[in-house]
Structure formats: structure tokens, C-alpha cells
Design an enzyme around this catalytic site. Structure first.
Site, short mmCIF file in Angstrom:
data_model
loop_
_atom_site.label_atom_id
_atom_site.label_comp_id
_atom_site.label_asym_id
_atom_site.label_seq_id
_atom_site.Cartn_x
_atom_site.Cartn_y
_atom_site.Cartn_z
NE ARG A 96 39.68 37.46 49.20
CZ ARG A 96 40.41 37.03 47.86
NH1 ARG A 96 39.93 37.12 46.81
NH2 ARG A 96 41.51 36.49 47.95
CG ASP A 103 40.88 42.42 36.36
OD1 ASP A 103 41.91 41.90 36.27
OD2 ASP A 103 39.91 42.02 37.06
#
Length: 290
Positions: free
Chosen positions: A57, A158
Site C-alpha cells: 500500500r 471516516d
């Protein structure tokens, strides 16, 4: 935080692609520091076996900056505590696995709870991810409250700003939408045509009920106000240690109405973490009376 980006890593794949995947240097010290930094920033606990995920990632961020060593990337981050790159770093290490009406037993319970409410209903979805959960809540409001749903609100937050951008767009692949009941698909979605074929967008009457906001549950101040009829905090606490979980739960309680409901994920148990809530049913809690 908001769960859709979870990768399944095959050990054989890492071997066969080693020349491609291992062009960057990730030392043991780098991995340890990454685990410390994401814990400090977002409360996320990365296990030792997440090393390959971290490499995969964050490699995109290093290549974006023309770097070959994780050490250089981390030094740059820590020298600039207010840099925009921290947002990209956090987004990269946030897991988003979600679906419409996931853990379906919660939605009839919510409908029963709000159906006779006289005041406008407000719900906080604290791990909105890419939007499937807050839009499912909005659909439940429309089905349950009818015309009164226009006064209701879902606050969807979020930490992952990339996920929130996708959530605001409200566009999803048809194969994902088709998993919902056909009646709901016809009522709440618009199917794309032409260049948008194969996708569906939530209808304006659904998106109008949802407000998306970035929020880090570890931040000293939250940009939201209660009181809420319900708080959905599902499948996010599993990424925190018990001390962090307890602190967050204590901050939830004052934001809820006296009869408010807290919804947890199927693998989460808050009873042994905080005395702020008591179990009401299957992964559903109420504020404990003092």
C-alpha cells in the site's frame, strides 16, 4: 474507517513478482516505525503479519515521490507534521470492507426503534467507508418514516478521505447493487447508461439525507453534535487496542439520546471494554443508566 480495500496476499505471488515488488527497501526498523506512526495518528494497531500489506500500500506513495527507501519517506513525513502527505499515508493504511445492508439484522431493529419518533431522527455512522452503510441507513429512514424522513439526517464520517470522496459520488458497480433486494434497487438507485453502463447511482432523495465529514476518532475534538438516536460503530473497533476502544466508547455516550442505540460489528463485544453501555441484544447496546 471507514473495509473494502482488504487485500488477500498469496505468498507465491510475492515470490514470482519479487523483482517488481521488492524494488523498494523496507527494513525492520521502517516497519516498526510505520506501526508506531499509524497508531499515533489513527489508533490503528497493525499486526506483525501485516508487513506485506504495508509494503504494497505504501509503495505507491514512495514511487509517487520518486523514492526507493521507506526510511527516506518516513523521515520526510516526520519532518513535516502538518504535511498533506499524512492524509495519503493514513488513507493507504486504512482498510475498507463494506456492503449495502451488511449485518442485515441491524436494520429492522433500527426501523423498530425510530418508527414512532416524534422529533427528527439523527444517526451517526462513524465508519462510513465508501458509503454503502450510511446509504443503507438512509434507505431505512425512507422506508420507515415516509414523508417524515425528509427531516431526518445521517452524519457519515471516516478518517479515509479517498473513501469519503467515493461515498459522496454514490456510484457503485451494478454487481454490487444487485445484491440488494430488487424492490430497493428500483426505488433507490438509478442505473447508468452509455458511458455509465454497468454502474448505478443512489437517487437524490437518498443522498440528500446523508452528510459526509472527515473525522478521526482519536482527534481531541469531533466536528459533530448529538444527541443521536443511533450510532453505528461497526467493524472498526477491531483495529484498536482496548484502551483506545474504551476512550472512544466513553466519548460516544454523551452524544446519544437516553434511549439511543449503539450498533457494533458481529465480532465486537463492548461489554468487557466499557461500563458506559449495556448489551440490549445481538451486538446492539444502550447507554447505561448511572
Amino acid at each position: 474507517m471507514t473495509e473494502q480495500r482488504e487485500r488477500v496476499v498469496d505468498a507465491g505471488q510475492w515470490t514470482s513478482n519479487s523483482q517488481i515488488e521488492r524494488d523498494l527497501v523496507l527494513t525492520d526498523a521502517d516497519f516498526t516505525r510505520i506501526r508506531e506512526l499509524i497508531y499515533q495518528r489513527a489508533g490503528i494497531v497493525l499486526a506483525e503479519h501485516k508487513r506485506e500489506m504495508v509494503y504494497s500500500r505504501l509503495a505507491k506513495r514512495l514511487r509517487h515521490h520518486g523514492m526507493t527507501r521507506f526510511t527516506d519517506y518516513l523521515v520526510r513525513l516526520e519532518r513535516q507534521p502538518e504535511a498533506k502527505e499524512w492524509e495519503a499515508f493514513t488513507n493507504a493504511l486504512t482498510t475498507n470492507l463494506t456492503a449495502f445492508f451488511r449485518e442485515a439484522h441491524h436494520f429492522p431493529l433500527l426501523a423498530e426503534h425510530i418508527k414512532n419518533k416524534q422529533d427528527p431522527v439523527t444517526i451517526w455512522c462513524s465508519a462510513a467507508s465508501t458509503g454503502e452503510e450510511p446509504y443503507s441507513l438512509a434507505m431505512t429512514l425512507l422506508e420507515t418514516l415516509g414523508a417524515k424522513a425528509s427531516q431526518a439526517k445521517v452524519i457519515a464520517t471516516d478518517i479515509d478521505t479517498d473513501a469519503l470522496a467515493r461515498a459522496r459520488a454514490g456510484v457503485y458497480p451494478l454487481e454490487q447493487v444487485r445484491k440488494i433486494d430488487e424492490t430497493r434497487v428500483k426505488r433507490f438507485f438509478q442505473k447508468g447508461t452509455g458511458n455509465h453502463a454497468g454502474f448505478a447511482r443512489v437517487r437524490p432523495e437518498v443522498s440528500a439525507l446523508v452528510e459526509f465529514l472527515p473525522l478521526n476518532l482519536l482527534a481531541p475534538q469531533w466536528p459533530i453534535k448529538g444527541p443521536f438516536d443511533a450510532v453505528f460503530c461497526r467493524n472498526i473497533m477491531i483495529y484498536f487496542d482496548k484502551d483506545t476502544q474504551s476512550k472512544i466508547l466513553k466519548r460516544f455516550a454523551p452524544l446519544m439520546k437516553p434511549d439511543g442505540l449503539l450498533f457494533a460489528g458481529h465480532s465486537e463485544n463492548f461489554s468487557y471494554i466499557s461500563d458506559a453501555f449495556k448489551l440490549r441484544g445481538q451486538t446492539v447496546y444502550t447507554v447505561a443508566k448511572k
